[in-house]
Motif scaffolding. Structure first.
Motif, PDB file in Angstrom:
ATOM      1  N   ARG A  92      19.906  66.701  91.964  1.00  0.00           N
ATOM      2  CA  ARG A  92      19.546  67.339  93.228  1.00  0.00           C
ATOM      3  C   ARG A  92      19.141  66.287  94.264  1.00  0.00           C
ATOM      4  NH1 ARG A  92      14.618  71.208  93.255  1.00  0.00           N
ATOM      5  NH2 ARG A  92      13.607  69.200  93.385  1.00  0.00           N
ATOM      6  N   ASP A  93      18.355  65.301  93.840  1.00  0.00           N
ATOM      7  CA  ASP A  93      17.930  64.251  94.768  1.00  0.00           C
ATOM      8  C   ASP A  93      19.134  63.495  95.334  1.00  0.00           C
ATOM      9  OD1 ASP A  93      15.284  64.920  94.366  1.00  0.00           O
ATOM     10  OD2 ASP A  93      14.947  63.335  92.878  1.00  0.00           O
ATOM     11  N   GLU A  96      21.053  65.724  97.784  1.00  0.00           N
ATOM     12  CA  GLU A  96      20.315  65.822  99.053  1.00  0.00           C
ATOM     13  C   GLU A  96      20.534  64.562  99.883  1.00  0.00           C
ATOM     14  OE1 GLU A  96      16.248  66.722  98.058  1.00  0.00           O
ATOM     15  OE2 GLU A  96      16.743  68.790  97.496  1.00  0.00           O
ATOM     16  N   ASP A  99      23.985  64.682 101.356  1.00  0.00           N
ATOM     17  CA  ASP A  99      24.008  65.628 102.471  1.00  0.00           C
ATOM     18  C   ASP A  99      23.407  65.004 103.739  1.00  0.00           C
ATOM     19  OD1 ASP A  99      24.638  68.273 103.429  1.00  0.00           O
ATOM     20  OD2 ASP A  99      22.476  68.645 103.476  1.00  0.00           O
ATOM     21  N   ASP A 100      22.362  64.213 103.591  1.00  0.00           N
ATOM     22  CA  ASP A 100      21.718  63.567 104.735  1.00  0.00           C
ATOM     23  C   ASP A 100      22.582  62.471 105.361  1.00  0.00           C
ATOM     24  OD1 ASP A 100      19.492  65.169 104.449  1.00  0.00           O
ATOM     25  OD2 ASP A 100      18.333  63.637 103.365  1.00  0.00           O
TER      26      ASP A 100
END
Length: 105
Positions: A92-93, A96, A99-100
């Motif tokens: 997940r990290d 994320e 995505d950033d």
């Protein structure tokens, strides 16, 4: 949703040039380059065997059409291998972070 895009290139230099552009333009969060692969394929009626390099591009699914267009502009091949593979899970990290790092279409 995220995707991996697998691309082959004529050399490690071409792969690096394409990879840098994709990251600079925020089309990709990260590009890995496998410097030497052996490709065996049919092209224009004959069997070919070449040394190539491979790129593994990590990006958002929505950017896939832009990446395909940009790679075709930058690539030396008339018909480059550009294959999209959906990412169905992962850290997940990391996702994320991915995505950033990419721009939104």
């Amino acid at each position: 949703m995220f995707t991996l895009i697998y691309i082959t290139a004529s050399s490690v230099d071409e792969a690096a040039s394409i990879g840098r552009k994709l990251v600079e333009e925020r089309l990709a969060a990260c590009v890995n380059i496998i410097p030497s692969i052996r490709s065996i394929y049919h092209w224009e009626g004959s069997m070919e065997e070449d040394e190539e390099s491979a790129l593994i591009v990590k990006t958002s699914h929505e950017l896939t059409p832009q990446i395909i267009k940009r790679v075709r502009e930058l690539h030396s091949y008339d018909n480059p291998c550009i294959i999209s593979i959906p990412i169905t899970g992962g850290s997940r990290d990391y996702l994320e972070w991915l995505d950033d790092e990419v721009k939104r279409p």
